[in-house]
Design a protein around this motif. Structure first.
Motif, PDB file in Angstrom:
ATOM      1  N   ALA A 148      -9.729  23.053   6.750  1.00 36.31           N
ATOM      2  CA  ALA A 148      -8.857  23.155   5.573  1.00 36.31           C
ATOM      3  C   ALA A 148      -8.474  24.608   5.292  1.00 36.31           C
ATOM      4  N   VAL A 149      -9.400  25.531   5.538  1.00 42.20           N
ATOM      5  CA  VAL A 149      -9.086  26.957   5.378  1.00 42.20           C
ATOM      6  C   VAL A 149      -7.969  27.337   6.347  1.00 42.20           C
ATOM      7  N   LYS A 150      -8.051  26.861   7.579  1.00 41.39           N
ATOM      8  CA  LYS A 150      -7.009  27.148   8.573  1.00 41.39           C
ATOM      9  C   LYS A 150      -5.682  26.516   8.153  1.00 41.39           C
ATOM     10  N   LEU A 151      -5.741  25.280   7.655  1.00 35.49           N
ATOM     11  CA  LEU A 151      -4.524  24.584   7.268  1.00 35.49           C
ATOM     12  C   LEU A 151      -3.839  25.276   6.094  1.00 35.49           C
ATOM     13  N   GLU A 152      -4.629  25.772   5.143  1.00 34.68           N
ATOM     14  CA  GLU A 152      -4.041  26.513   4.030  1.00 34.68           C
ATOM     15  C   GLU A 152      -3.309  27.746   4.551  1.00 34.68           C
ATOM     16  N   ALA A 153      -3.923  28.448   5.499  1.00 31.52           N
ATOM     17  CA  ALA A 153      -3.287  29.640   6.081  1.00 31.52           C
ATOM     18  C   ALA A 153      -2.010  29.275   6.834  1.00 31.52           C
ATOM     19  N   ASP A 154      -1.940  28.046   7.350  1.00 29.58           N
ATOM     20  CA  ASP A 154      -0.769  27.600   8.103  1.00 29.58           C
ATOM     21  C   ASP A 154       0.305  26.993   7.207  1.00 29.58           C
ATOM     22  N   GLY A 155       0.083  27.017   5.900  1.00 26.54           N
ATOM     23  CA  GLY A 155       1.112  26.554   4.976  1.00 26.54           C
ATOM     24  C   GLY A 155       0.963  25.142   4.482  1.00 26.54           C
ATOM     25  N   TYR A 156      -0.149  24.467   4.797  1.00 29.59           N
ATOM     26  CA  TYR A 156      -0.387  23.113   4.290  1.00 29.59           C
ATOM     27  C   TYR A 156      -1.051  23.195   2.922  1.00 29.59           C
ATOM     28  N   GLY A 212      -4.520  21.824   2.335  1.00 27.46           N
ATOM     29  CA  GLY A 212      -5.697  22.528   2.832  1.00 27.46           C
ATOM     30  C   GLY A 212      -6.536  23.119   1.727  1.00 27.46           C
ATOM     31  N   ARG A 213      -5.893  23.763   0.752  1.00 28.86           N
ATOM     32  CA  ARG A 213      -6.664  24.341  -0.359  1.00 28.86           C
ATOM     33  C   ARG A 213      -7.337  23.248  -1.181  1.00 28.86           C
ATOM     34  N   ASP A 214      -6.633  22.138  -1.398  1.00 35.91           N
ATOM     35  CA  ASP A 214      -7.212  21.050  -2.184  1.00 35.91           C
ATOM     36  C   ASP A 214      -8.452  20.468  -1.507  1.00 35.91           C
ATOM     37  N   VAL A 215      -8.403  20.343  -0.174  1.00 35.57           N
ATOM     38  CA  VAL A 215      -9.562  19.804   0.546  1.00 35.57           C
ATOM     39  C   VAL A 215     -10.772  20.703   0.347  1.00 35.57           C
ATOM     40  N   GLN A 216     -10.589  22.006   0.368  1.00 33.40           N
ATOM     41  CA  GLN A 216     -11.718  22.922   0.208  1.00 33.40           C
ATOM     42  C   GLN A 216     -12.461  22.668  -1.102  1.00 33.40           C
TER      43      GLN A 216
END
Length: 464
Positions: free
Chosen positions: A293-301, A304-308
């Motif tokens: 999720a950290v990677k996905l947030e960095a990729d613009g998803y 991703g932040r919500d999953v964390q």
């Protein structure tokens, strides 16, 4: 891409198919199933000679009502036609055989929901089954559900997290076995004569998980005085956003059980191990989802932040204080995450307020994930018992064992002439008791957690 993904909601296209639950036959089916369930034994059979048992013709009439209702409803879900034909045949064969232990293998093999994952697709499901964290008996259950498969999730499954068996699902309606804490529909819970060679699907109700998460998190945040970032406060208040977080979390968690450096059967099937081993496995899968999720947030998803924060809050606030203190492996995993973050100064309990270092939380949480991954990688070269002790050392570094623990005293305190599975008997039911912090939090959240039994997005909306 980022803006589209951030605004994409979990949609259910109800315009393509009439809702099963609005058809009069659904009420008939539910009523018949609820009539049959009390007559069933734990294994799903019905003993017509037992005291108080109904006459066989009455039971057969109710089973026929179920079969007839399925036939009436099946045209509303034509993708389930083959399954419903097999289901009706299994139902009538069960009745004609005198209601023995149910065998619904034929209909189970015909039900292939993962073969057609389409967002909003309905399924009508009837099986003799137990419900995980719900009813332990193999009674009949009926549930109408919808698949959650928005394009952003389908793209991630295609390109990054291959998981062809996974189904995100939401409730439309259900019988009594799901008016519980159960949030899954798994094929291994269904009564069959023999287990299939392989299972081809597994469903998780993200609407129940999201609604339960929101209610417990709101109560915990209020009780602990946590100051949430504005965007996370908005997420906790938004059922649809939370469903998106949970369906992504579940998809990554589910595939992680068979990915990575695994020194043992990932699902530990037919193995007898100390419960902290199961706790570490479930936590490893959750922390892997967090790391991704950290990677996905960095990729613009945006999801991703919500999953964390879904992982952090559900693991820290709900898991440790939910369920009995008997081999509660999910509880131990939640306790370990909290203790690790606390002992690395991400969490501080000061002036009766929980303070969270939001900037450091991702880094330190990933650090715990790396420690567990190292344990697994090193475990490939260890005998089973040595690996168990290494895992115990990791957990007990952060969680205090019970003062009466034999395992805490080390190998010299155990009879090592016994096979490893026998040494599990020396593990205390509550090997790692709750801390004083969690004892207090458990009292504050007890009623809130109890209130989430049977919760759905609809019931949470009504409560709000």
């Amino acid at each position: 891409m980022t803006e589209i993904l951030a605004s994409t909601a979990i949609a259910t296209d109800e315009s393509t198919t009439d809702r099963v639950v609005d058809h009069p036959a659904w009420a008939v089916l539910k009523d018949a199933v609820e009539a049959i369930r009390p007559w069933q034994s734990a294994d799903g059979s019905i003993d017509l000679d037992a005291a108080g048992a109904p006459p066989g013709e009455i039971v057969r009439a109710e089973v026929e009502r179920v079969a007839s209702a399925v036939e009436q409803l099946s045209p509303l879900v034509p993708h389930d036609t083959a399954y419903h034909r097999a289901l009706v045949a299994d139902l009538r064969r069960w009745a004609e055989s005198g209601f023995p232990v149910p065998d619904f293998l034929d209909s189970l093999l015909a039900f292939q929901p993962a073969a057609q994952r389409a967002d909003g697709l309905q399924h009508l499901v009837v099986f003799p089954m137990y419900t995980q964290n719900g009813n332990p008996d193999r009674n009949f259950e009926a549930v109408v559900l919808r698949v959650v498969w928005p394009e952003w999730l389908a793209e991630l499954e295609r390109t990054r997290y291959d998981n062809p068996l996974f189904l995100g699902i939401t409730f439309e309606d259900f019988t009594a076995g799901y008016d519980t804490n159960s949030a899954v529909l798994f094929p291994e819970t269904i009564a069959v004569r023999e287990a299939p060679e392989r299972f081809t699907w597994g469903g998780i109700f993200c609407d129940r998980e999201a609604a339960r998460f929101r209610r417990v998190t709101e109560a915990a945040v209020d009780a602990l005085g946590v100051r949430l970032p504005a965007d996370i406060q908005e997420m906790v208040g938004d059922q649809q956003r939370c469903e998106q977080a949970f369906v992504l979390w579940d998809m990554v968690h589910d595939r992680t059980h068979s990915h990575g450096d695994l020194p043992f059967d990932p699902f530990m099937i037919k193995q007898r191990q100390p419960f902290w081993m199961y706790g570490l496995e479930e936590l490893r899968c959750d922390l892997t989802a967090f790391k991704e999720a950290v990677k996905l947030e960095a990729d613009g998803y945006a999801q991703g932040r919500d999953v964390q924060y879904a992982v952090l809050f559900d693991r820290m606030f709900r898991f440790p204080v939910t369920g009995e203190r008997v081999r509660n492996y999910d509880g131990v995993g939640g306790q370990l995450l909290f203790a690790y973050l606390h002992q690395h100064d991400v969490l501080r309990w000061t002036d009766n307020t929980l303070h969270i270092d939001w900037d450091r939380a991702p880094q330190v949480t990933n650090q715990l994930c790396a420690e567990i991954e190292k344990l697994y990688r090193d475990g490939i070269d260890r005998p089973k018992l040595v690996h168990w002790f290494a895992a115990y050392e990791l957990v007990s570094t952060y969680l205090a064992p019970h003062p009466a623990s034999v395992w805490a005293k080390g190998p010299d305190a155990l009879d090592l002439t016994l096979p490893p599975r026998k040494l599990v008997d020396d593990v205390l039911p509550d090997e790692f008791p709750l801390s004083m912090f969690y004892e207090a939090l458990a009292k504050k959240l007890r009623n809130v957690i109890a209130s989430t039994k049977g919760i759905t997005a609809a019931s949470e909306s009504v409560a709000a």
